[in-house]
Design an enzyme around this catalytic site. Structure first.
Site, PDB file in Angstrom:
ATOM      1  CD  GLU A 200      13.127  52.599  68.677  1.00 53.70           C
ATOM      2  OE1 GLU A 200      14.150  52.470  68.008  1.00 53.70           O
ATOM      3  OE2 GLU A 200      12.644  53.727  68.949  1.00 53.70           O
ATOM      4  NE  ARG A 292      17.046  64.269  54.616  1.00 49.01           N
ATOM      5  CZ  ARG A 292      16.786  65.015  55.692  1.00 49.01           C
ATOM      6  NH1 ARG A 292      17.489  66.116  55.901  1.00 49.01           N
ATOM      7  NH2 ARG A 292      15.835  64.683  56.547  1.00 49.01           N
TER       8      ARG A 292
END
Length: 498
Positions: A200, A292
């Site tokens: 990236e 989560r």
């Protein structure tokens, strides 16, 4: 309806889940390792079962043992908390296979969003802004060098299955590329069992802003606004706040809708977090999704008035969300300091030992989520977080000032900790003005600016003397700031035990 929940975790998050469950009339089961026999979550639960030795691999990561206990005690559902097995698709799948509700997203969603490359591919149809880079894993060094030059240095090599800063390397020029790629692959294999990496463009000084999302089993998905998480050490968060001080209402809504679209891309159910990097021009880029409950969820609860654990349980029971996006609004401001057993004067090195004295702060707008009491031991085997100190105010300034007051009231001796560092941040002009990014520690933090801690013996004598004076003179008010006490790390001396 869920009548009994096993909490597959420990410490403050296990207690956090159990308290909400108790308010809902749901019984709880704690699991614990041999190192956690005296832990508060074990004492609080209706039932508790030892699942193995002190190391996580021998206890909190034992999928089949945890399922065996769940079946033996006839639990209806499992809440994984965060960390450990919370983002383990196999665990969710195995729970479902034996007829136990997993309080979280589907195994497919966990699996999809757990792979950063797969996640990027999944959200591509929604025009989600992403950092320039590769769409697939890279293995060929020659080809990887060519791609890196096309993206433009500096670049970031990242593990596809990574998290927490592991399997991540910054490369500033072509000469270092091959060595750094090999290191990233090696670390990825060691940490995740998967050596896939990708490239990236490296955004040098971004802000780390994440958006809380919540979805039900009926296709309803909303966002609960954002959290600013830019104060970090070792790519891990130390201080969070909600809302961010830099987002305009229009940008907040745009990023919120973007996060909802990410959740839609994987048919998300339950509470999750979509993370973004935001550059100095307020351009934002999708980073990843955490499937989560986040450590920092309390600041979102403070500004929305919602109990995210209760919402998770309701969703798991099949209930529809009781509110729509338009019903939600931000009320006030919240700040969270992760109080770690770490030495901020020595590169945040973890510490262990006994909490010689431990007194929580109190008063308006102060919340402490923890899993320890005075006299308890901080074990070597797990994450070194002692507590999450959260303050809430009508505005950001009040929340910050309240945090400073709470830090001053918080008494911890016997263990190195991050209270003094937290106060340093709260008082720093860059933080107070909102003009900071993920390089705050690198740019502004100097350990020498922290007050010197007392020696261990001095701290113990001070604690005894304070108790004696209190009993004999009964002062009207007592304020103690004892953020640290030990000058060397017991964790470092005892890590050979692992």
């Amino acid at each position: 309806m869920i009548k009994k929940i096993l909490v597959a975790n420990r410490g403050e998050i296990a207690l956090r889940v159990m308290r909400s469950a108790k308010e809902m009339g749901i019984k709880t089961v704690a699991i614990f390792s041999e190192a956690d026999r005296g832990a508060l979550h074990v004492q609080f639960a209706d039932e508790a079962v030892c699942v193995g030795g002190p190391k996580s691999a021998d206890s909190y990561l034992r999928i089949e043992k945890i399922l065996e206990v769940s079946l033996d005690l006839q639990v209806d559902a499992i809440h994984p908390g965060y960390g450990f097995l919370s983002e383990n698709a196999l665990f969710a799948q195995r729970a479902e296979a034996v007829g136990i509700t997993f309080i979280g997203p589907s195994p497919a969603s966990i699996d999809l969003m757990g792979n950063k490359l797969a996640a990027k591919a999944a959200v591509a149809n929604y025009n989600i802004p992403m950092v320039p880079g590769t769409k697939e894993a890279i293995t060929n060094i020659t080809e990887a060098k060519k791609i890196a030059q096309e993206v433009g240095f500096p670049i970031l090599i990242k593990a596809s299955a990574g998290g927490g800063g592991k399997g991540m390397r910054i490369v500033t020029d072509l000469g270092d590329f091959e060595e750094q790629m090999q290191l990233a692959v090696s670390e990825a294999v060691s940490a995740f069992g998967d050596g896939a990496v990708f490239i990236e463009k490296y955004i040098g000084s971004p802000r780390h802003i994440e958006v809380q999302v919540l979805g039900d089993k009926h296709g309803n998905i909303v966002h609960l606004f954002e959290r600013e998480c830019s104060i970090q050490r070792r790519h891990q968060k130390v201080i969070e706040e909600a809302p961010s001080s830099v987002l305009t209402p229009a940008l907040r809504e745009e990023m919120g809708q973007c996060a909802v679209n990410v959740a839609k891309a994987c048919n998300y159910i339950g509470a999750g977090t979509v993370e973004f990097l935001v550059d100095e021009n307020l351009n934002y880029y999708f980073l990843e999704m955490n499937t989560r409950l986040q450590v920092e969820h309390p600041v979102t609860e403070q500004i929305t008035g919602l109990d995210l654990v209760k919402e998770q349980i309701k969703v798991a029971q099949g209930e529809s969300l009781s509110f729509k996006q338009g019903d939600l609004k931000i009320e006030g401001h919240a700040v969270e300091l992760r109080v770690y057993a770490e030495d901020p004067r020595n590169n945040f090195l973890p510490d262990i030992g006994k909490l010689v004295s431990y007194k929580r702060p109190q008063g308006p707008g102060v919340r402490v989520d923890d899993g320890f009491e005075e006299g308890m031991e901080i074990p070597i085997y797990y994450d070194p977080m002692i507590a999450k100190l959260v303050t809430f105010g009508q505005n950001r300034q009040e929340a910050i000032d309240r945090m400073i007051r709470a830090i001053d009231e918080y008494e911890i001796t016997g263990i190195e900790n991050t209270l003094a560092f937290g106060k340093f941040v709260m008082q720093h002009e860059a933080f107070r003005s909102g003009n900071f990014d993920t390089k705050f520690i690198q740019n502004y933090y100097n350990p020498e600016l922290l007050s010197s801690p007392p020696a261990q013996e001095e701290a113990e004598v001070a604690a005894v003397l304070a108790a004696f004076l209190y009993k004999t003179t009964k002062p009207k008010t007592t304020t103690t700031f004892a953020a640290t006490s030990v000058s060397t790390s017991n964790w470092k001396k005892n890590r050979s035990q692992l």
